[in-house]
Scaffold this active site. Sequence first.
Site, PDB file in Angstrom:
ATOM      1  N   PRO A   9       0.784  -1.230   0.000  1.00 24.75           N
ATOM      2  CA  PRO A   9       0.000   0.000   0.000  1.00 24.75           C
ATOM      3  C   PRO A   9       0.817   1.282   0.000  1.00 24.75           C
ATOM      4  CG  PRO A   9      -0.126  -1.097   2.131  1.00 24.75           C
ATOM      5  CD  PRO A   9       0.509  -2.061   1.174  1.00 24.75           C
ATOM      6  N   ASN A  10       0.348   2.198  -0.808  1.00 25.51           N
ATOM      7  CA  ASN A  10       0.867   3.571  -0.942  1.00 25.51           C
ATOM      8  C   ASN A  10       2.145   3.655  -1.761  1.00 25.51           C
ATOM      9  OD1 ASN A  10      -1.228   4.858   0.643  1.00 25.51           O
ATOM     10  ND2 ASN A  10      -0.324   3.811   2.398  1.00 25.51           N
ATOM     11  N   ARG A  17       5.055  11.850  -3.721  1.00 23.69           N
ATOM     12  CA  ARG A  17       4.841  12.423  -2.388  1.00 23.69           C
ATOM     13  C   ARG A  17       6.037  12.033  -1.508  1.00 23.69           C
ATOM     14  NH1 ARG A  17       1.112  14.219  -4.753  1.00 23.69           N
ATOM     15  NH2 ARG A  17      -1.128  14.217  -4.314  1.00 23.69           N
ATOM     16  N   TYR A  22      11.240   8.875   0.710  1.00 23.07           N
ATOM     17  CA  TYR A  22      11.182   7.774  -0.256  1.00 23.07           C
ATOM     18  C   TYR A  22      11.807   8.094  -1.622  1.00 23.07           C
ATOM     19  CZ  TYR A  22       7.963   5.867   3.202  1.00 23.07           C
ATOM     20  OH  TYR A  22       7.408   5.405   4.359  1.00 23.07           O
ATOM     21  N   ASN A  71       7.918  -5.860  -0.976  1.00 21.28           N
ATOM     22  CA  ASN A  71       7.839  -4.737  -0.045  1.00 21.28           C
ATOM     23  C   ASN A  71       6.363  -4.594   0.307  1.00 21.28           C
ATOM     24  OD1 ASN A  71       7.779  -2.390   1.397  1.00 21.28           O
ATOM     25  ND2 ASN A  71       9.069  -1.212  -0.005  1.00 21.28           N
ATOM     26  N   ALA A  74       3.212  -0.926   4.785  1.00 17.28           N
ATOM     27  CA  ALA A  74       2.677  -0.931   6.158  1.00 17.28           C
ATOM     28  C   ALA A  74       2.135  -2.299   6.575  1.00 17.28           C
ATOM     29  CB  ALA A  74       1.591   0.131   6.295  1.00 17.28           C
ATOM     30  N   GLU A  95      12.487  -9.830   1.407  1.00 16.75           N
ATOM     31  CA  GLU A  95      11.762  -8.662   1.914  1.00 16.75           C
ATOM     32  C   GLU A  95      12.625  -7.420   1.712  1.00 16.75           C
ATOM     33  OE1 GLU A  95      10.593  -9.101   6.012  1.00 16.75           O
ATOM     34  OE2 GLU A  95      10.068  -6.975   6.210  1.00 16.75           O
ATOM     35  N   HIS A  97      12.759  -3.057   2.166  1.00 16.26           N
ATOM     36  CA  HIS A  97      12.202  -1.768   2.574  1.00 16.26           C
ATOM     37  C   HIS A  97      13.125  -0.666   2.100  1.00 16.26           C
ATOM     38  CE1 HIS A  97       9.048  -3.601   4.789  1.00 16.26           C
ATOM     39  NE2 HIS A  97       9.939  -4.437   5.299  1.00 16.26           N
ATOM     40  N   ARG A 104      13.252   4.247  12.431  1.00 20.96           N
ATOM     41  CA  ARG A 104      11.946   4.899  12.454  1.00 20.96           C
ATOM     42  C   ARG A 104      11.151   4.451  13.691  1.00 20.96           C
ATOM     43  NH1 ARG A 104       9.454   4.745   6.562  1.00 20.96           N
ATOM     44  NH2 ARG A 104       8.226   6.432   7.493  1.00 20.96           N
TER      45      ARG A 104
HETATM   46  O1  CA2 Z   1      10.580   1.787   3.695  1.00 19.96           O
HETATM   47  C1  CA2 Z   1       9.732   1.083   3.143  1.00 19.96           C
HETATM   48  O2  CA2 Z   1       9.903   0.569   2.032  1.00 19.96           O
HETATM   49  C2  CA2 Z   1       8.373   0.871   3.811  1.00 19.96           C
HETATM   50  O3  CA2 Z   1       7.918  -0.433   3.468  1.00 19.96           O
HETATM   51  C3  CA2 Z   1       7.441   1.927   3.245  1.00 19.96           C
HETATM   52  C4  CA2 Z   1       6.061   1.913   3.893  1.00 19.96           C
HETATM   53  C5  CA2 Z   1       6.173   1.950   5.406  1.00 19.96           C
HETATM   54  O4  CA2 Z   1       4.877   1.823   5.989  1.00 19.96           O
HETATM   55  C6  CA2 Z   1       7.079   0.870   5.938  1.00 19.96           C
HETATM   56  O5  CA2 Z   1       7.175   1.005   7.335  1.00 19.96           O
HETATM   57  C7  CA2 Z   1       8.462   0.970   5.325  1.00 19.96           C
HETATM   58  C8  CA2 Z   1       5.243   3.121   3.431  1.00 19.96           C
HETATM   59  C9  CA2 Z   1       5.086   3.214   1.973  1.00 19.96           C
HETATM   60  C10 CA2 Z   1       4.475   4.539   1.654  1.00 19.96           C
HETATM   61  O6  CA2 Z   1       5.000   4.975   0.434  1.00 19.96           O
HETATM   62  C11 CA2 Z   1       4.863   6.278   0.109  1.00 19.96           C
HETATM   63  C12 CA2 Z   1       5.588   6.705  -0.971  1.00 19.96           C
HETATM   64  C13 CA2 Z   1       5.516   8.004  -1.344  1.00 19.96           C
HETATM   65  C14 CA2 Z   1       4.703   8.882  -0.662  1.00 19.96           C
HETATM   66  C15 CA2 Z   1       3.972   8.442   0.419  1.00 19.96           C
HETATM   67  C16 CA2 Z   1       4.039   7.123   0.799  1.00 19.96           C
END
Ligand code: CA2
Length: 136
Positions: A9-10, A17, A22, A71, A74, A95, A97, A104
């Site tokens: 997700p996201n 964003r 990221y 990946n 969340a 896996e 990230h 974090r």
């Molecule tokens: O660091 C990572 O790859 C995460 O899997 C990213 C997740 C986070 O919940 C994990 O704890 C670590 C969040 C992905 C959200 O991605 C976005 C990308 C651009 C803008 C907003 C969110």
Amino acid sequence: MKIIIINGPNLNLLGKREPTVYGSETFEDYFNDLKSKFPAIDLSYYQSNIEGELIDKIHEVGFSFDGIILNAAAYTHTSVGLGDAVKSIETPVVEVHISNVYQREPFRHNSYIAANAKGIIVGFGLKGYELALNSF
Ligand code: CA2
């Protein structure tokens, strides 16, 4: 060799964003570069914001592909269902990230995937996907 990258997700918002966390590259651009760097690998990509769709995709590829780079975003920290899916398949899962989750919030320090993953790569930005690809 058939490898799939599965993003949760996201991650469809990458490059659009929160660039300070990221990065500023879209995943589609990164993926196209990665495919051209590894022409011998049959590399595919799937992204969903929906937990059940991610589980269905893991089941779909988990007995025929040579590797999954996952990946789960969340859901990594919340989904017993995704953890069970990874445990139930034959294809090895790496896996990944993008951020260093250990720098974090504490809730990001737990992973329901990790115990059944072949390995884990965190904190190297998008390059982590390439490192994972090189591990197969
Ligand atoms: O660091 C990572 O790859 C995460 O899997 C990213 C997740 C986070 O919940 C994990 O704890 C670590 C969040 C992905 C959200 O991605 C976005 C990308 C651009 C803008 C907003 C969110």
